[in-house]
Motif scaffolding. Structure first.
Motif, PDB file in Angstrom:
ATOM      1  N   LEU A  87       0.810  -1.216   0.000  1.00  0.00           N
ATOM      2  CA  LEU A  87       0.000   0.000   0.000  1.00  0.00           C
ATOM      3  C   LEU A  87       0.849   1.274   0.000  1.00  0.00           C
ATOM      4  N   GLY A  88       2.136   1.150  -0.273  1.00  0.00           N
ATOM      5  CA  GLY A  88       2.954   2.333  -0.482  1.00  0.00           C
ATOM      6  C   GLY A  88       3.514   2.977   0.766  1.00  0.00           C
ATOM      7  N   VAL A  89       3.225   2.441   1.960  1.00  0.00           N
ATOM      8  CA  VAL A  89       3.716   3.069   3.184  1.00  0.00           C
ATOM      9  C   VAL A  89       5.226   2.918   3.294  1.00  0.00           C
ATOM     10  N   ASN A  90       5.748   1.718   2.979  1.00  0.00           N
ATOM     11  CA  ASN A  90       7.191   1.518   2.963  1.00  0.00           C
ATOM     12  C   ASN A  90       7.866   2.472   1.982  1.00  0.00           C
ATOM     13  N   SER A  91       7.282   2.590   0.791  1.00  0.00           N
ATOM     14  CA  SER A  91       7.873   3.448  -0.238  1.00  0.00           C
ATOM     15  C   SER A  91       7.846   4.909   0.189  1.00  0.00           C
ATOM     16  N   GLY A  92       6.772   5.327   0.858  1.00  0.00           N
ATOM     17  CA  GLY A  92       6.705   6.698   1.339  1.00  0.00           C
ATOM     18  C   GLY A  92       7.800   6.992   2.341  1.00  0.00           C
ATOM     19  N   ALA A 123       2.080   8.722   3.325  1.00  0.00           N
ATOM     20  CA  ALA A 123       1.727   7.657   2.387  1.00  0.00           C
ATOM     21  C   ALA A 123       0.501   6.886   2.877  1.00  0.00           C
ATOM     22  N   ALA A 124       0.468   6.554   4.176  1.00  0.00           N
ATOM     23  CA  ALA A 124      -0.686   5.826   4.725  1.00  0.00           C
ATOM     24  C   ALA A 124      -1.958   6.637   4.580  1.00  0.00           C
ATOM     25  N   LEU A 125      -1.862   7.929   4.883  1.00  0.00           N
ATOM     26  CA  LEU A 125      -3.038   8.791   4.784  1.00  0.00           C
ATOM     27  C   LEU A 125      -3.486   8.935   3.330  1.00  0.00           C
ATOM     28  N   SER A 126      -2.532   9.054   2.414  1.00  0.00           N
ATOM     29  CA  SER A 126      -2.871   9.210   0.997  1.00  0.00           C
ATOM     30  C   SER A 126      -3.594   7.989   0.452  1.00  0.00           C
ATOM     31  N   VAL A 127      -3.071   6.795   0.773  1.00  0.00           N
ATOM     32  CA  VAL A 127      -3.716   5.569   0.290  1.00  0.00           C
ATOM     33  C   VAL A 127      -5.112   5.430   0.882  1.00  0.00           C
ATOM     34  N   PHE A 128      -5.240   5.755   2.159  1.00  0.00           N
ATOM     35  CA  PHE A 128      -6.541   5.630   2.818  1.00  0.00           C
ATOM     36  C   PHE A 128      -7.564   6.576   2.187  1.00  0.00           C
ATOM     37  N   LEU A 145      -5.363  -0.861  -5.538  1.00  0.00           N
ATOM     38  CA  LEU A 145      -5.058  -0.035  -6.700  1.00  0.00           C
ATOM     39  C   LEU A 145      -4.464   1.311  -6.288  1.00  0.00           C
ATOM     40  N   ALA A 146      -5.003   1.892  -5.203  1.00  0.00           N
ATOM     41  CA  ALA A 146      -4.446   3.154  -4.710  1.00  0.00           C
ATOM     42  C   ALA A 146      -3.003   2.959  -4.260  1.00  0.00           C
ATOM     43  N   GLY A 147      -2.723   1.844  -3.584  1.00  0.00           N
ATOM     44  CA  GLY A 147      -1.359   1.569  -3.141  1.00  0.00           C
ATOM     45  C   GLY A 147      -0.412   1.346  -4.300  1.00  0.00           C
ATOM     46  N   ILE A 148      -0.863   0.616  -5.313  1.00  0.00           N
ATOM     47  CA  ILE A 148      -0.022   0.376  -6.502  1.00  0.00           C
ATOM     48  C   ILE A 148       0.299   1.697  -7.210  1.00  0.00           C
ATOM     49  N   ALA A 149      -0.712   2.551  -7.317  1.00  0.00           N
ATOM     50  CA  ALA A 149      -0.494   3.844  -7.966  1.00  0.00           C
ATOM     51  C   ALA A 149       0.500   4.692  -7.178  1.00  0.00           C
ATOM     52  N   LEU A 150       0.353   4.711  -5.849  1.00  0.00           N
ATOM     53  CA  LEU A 150       1.271   5.500  -5.026  1.00  0.00           C
ATOM     54  C   LEU A 150       2.682   4.939  -5.086  1.00  0.00           C
ATOM     55  N   ASN A 151       2.800   3.604  -5.074  1.00  0.00           N
ATOM     56  CA  ASN A 151       4.119   2.973  -5.204  1.00  0.00           C
ATOM     57  C   ASN A 151       4.794   3.377  -6.505  1.00  0.00           C
ATOM     58  N   ALA A 152       4.032   3.351  -7.599  1.00  0.00           N
ATOM     59  CA  ALA A 152       4.593   3.718  -8.902  1.00  0.00           C
ATOM     60  C   ALA A 152       5.060   5.173  -8.901  1.00  0.00           C
ATOM     61  N   LEU A 153       4.254   6.054  -8.297  1.00  0.00           N
ATOM     62  CA  LEU A 153       4.625   7.464  -8.231  1.00  0.00           C
ATOM     63  C   LEU A 153       5.905   7.657  -7.431  1.00  0.00           C
ATOM     64  N   LEU A 154       5.987   7.018  -6.270  1.00  0.00           N
ATOM     65  CA  LEU A 154       7.162   7.192  -5.415  1.00  0.00           C
ATOM     66  C   LEU A 154       8.409   6.609  -6.063  1.00  0.00           C
ATOM     67  N   LEU A 155       8.282   5.455  -6.725  1.00  0.00           N
ATOM     68  CA  LEU A 155       9.436   4.879  -7.417  1.00  0.00           C
ATOM     69  C   LEU A 155       9.905   5.786  -8.551  1.00  0.00           C
ATOM     70  N   SER A 156       8.962   6.434  -9.223  1.00  0.00           N
ATOM     71  CA  SER A 156       9.328   7.374 -10.281  1.00  0.00           C
ATOM     72  C   SER A 156      10.084   8.571  -9.708  1.00  0.00           C
TER      73      SER A 156
END
Length: 328
Positions: A87-92, A123-128, A145-156
């Motif tokens: 869900l992108g929290v690690n990436s955030g 990141a947690a708040l954004s995904v939620f 899907l929200a987590g995948i999108a946030l992960n992609a954004l952060l990796l970019s």
């Protein structure tokens, strides 16, 4: 009680393996001598105290924190796919640390590590929010899907930082995949304290989080205020994930595997599940780290790769079992 005893025994075994096995193997007796009769001329004693003990402490912090964070996230969202990595929290948290290291320099590891907490929280708040949590319709597919999108954004964004500053590559190598190799240089005591604080918040909020699984209207009828409970849960996840990322980098799939295993043996009593998740998470991370040091010795496979090799099939298995509209 039997399950907790088994998990404690497994944790002791995993801890001993961490201290004993490696490029230079040690005997169990060497562990006691390294602390009770330390010889500064003995390389085995030096390896145990300066390298393996920090790895052990970091592994326990990271594993327990990620296991408990995953349990909280899955209970809060009723989503068996929810976990800090997916869900992108690690990436955030990792992005915040990489950006901070480039902005302020890497000389102060303690300060840079603290940046993981606002990164994880945002990141947690954004995904939620993106997943519909504020409207009360945060389903498994929407949140994933929200987590995948946030992960992609952060990796970019991280890739852009690496292209912009070539000196960021060394920072990127650590923070893109989790590792315990630099545990000795991390603020372990401070991160352990913050992880304990996050665990305490999660344990105290557990009954109210369980009430939310009954639905917003019924939870309010029982005297639970959903907004405050969700805020407390996000605070717990932020503290736990931030602590884990600060000492080990972004280790994926631990928060996914642990709650799934615990539910099969413990049922759905959240407070007890949190204690069990902390123990099992620490066991998984320590065993993964030890295996990563042995498979291609003297080279090391990072712990994030090891957990990914096991966690990816688990993710596929759980996803295949989901049905439209299903929740955990």
């Amino acid at each position: 009680m039997k399950a907790f005893c088994c998990l404690c025994i497994l944790l002791v075994i995993a801890a001993l393996l961490t201290l004993v096995l490696g490029v230079r193997d040690a005997a169990v007796a060497d562990i006691f001598r390294a602390f009770l009769a330390f010889d500064p001329q003995n390389p085995v004693h030096i390896v145990i105290r300066s390298i393996r003990v920090p790895r052990l402490v970091a592994g326990i912090i990271a594993g327990a924190s990620l296991g408990m964070a995953g349990t909280v996230m899955q209970a809060l969202t009723r989503n068996p796919l929810a976990e800090p990595g997916l869900l992108g929290v690690n990436s955030g948290a990792a992005f915040a640390v990489v950006f901070g290291a480039l902005l302020f320099g890497q000389s102060d590891a303690s300060f840079v590590s603290l940046l993981a907490f606002p990164g994880a929280g945002l990141a947690a708040l954004s995904v939620f929010v993106l997943g519909g949590g504020l409207r009360g319709d945060a389903g498994p597919v929407r949140l994933t899907l929200a987590g995948i999108a946030l992960n992609a954004l952060l990796l970019s964004l991280v890739s852009a930082l690496v292209l912009w500053r070539s000196d960021s590559l060394d920072v990127y190598r650590f923070w893109v995949v989790g590792s315990l190799a630099e545990a000795a240089g991390r603020p372990l005591a401070g991160m352990a304290a913050l992880a304990c604080a996050g665990a305490a918040v999660a344990i105290l909020a557990a009954p109210r989080i369980e009430a939310l699984t009954l639905g917003g209207a019924l939870a309010r009828g029982l005297g639970t205020q959903p907004g405050r409970v969700q805020l407390a849960a996000l605070a717990a996840v932020t503290l736990l994930t931030g602590s884990a990322v600060s000492v080990a980098g972004p280790v994926a799939f631990v928060g996914l595997m642990v709650p799934s295993i615990i539910r099969r043996f413990r049922g759905h009593h959240l407070r007890a599940d949190l204690f069990a998740s902390g123990l099992l998470g620490a066991v998984i991370v320590l065993l993964a780290d030890t295996a990563g040091r042995l498979v291609l010795a003297p080279q090391e496979i990072r712990i994030g790769v090891m957990t990914g090799l096991v966690g990816a099939p688990v993710f596929i298995l759980i996803a295949r079992r989901l049905r439209p509209g299903a929740t955990a």
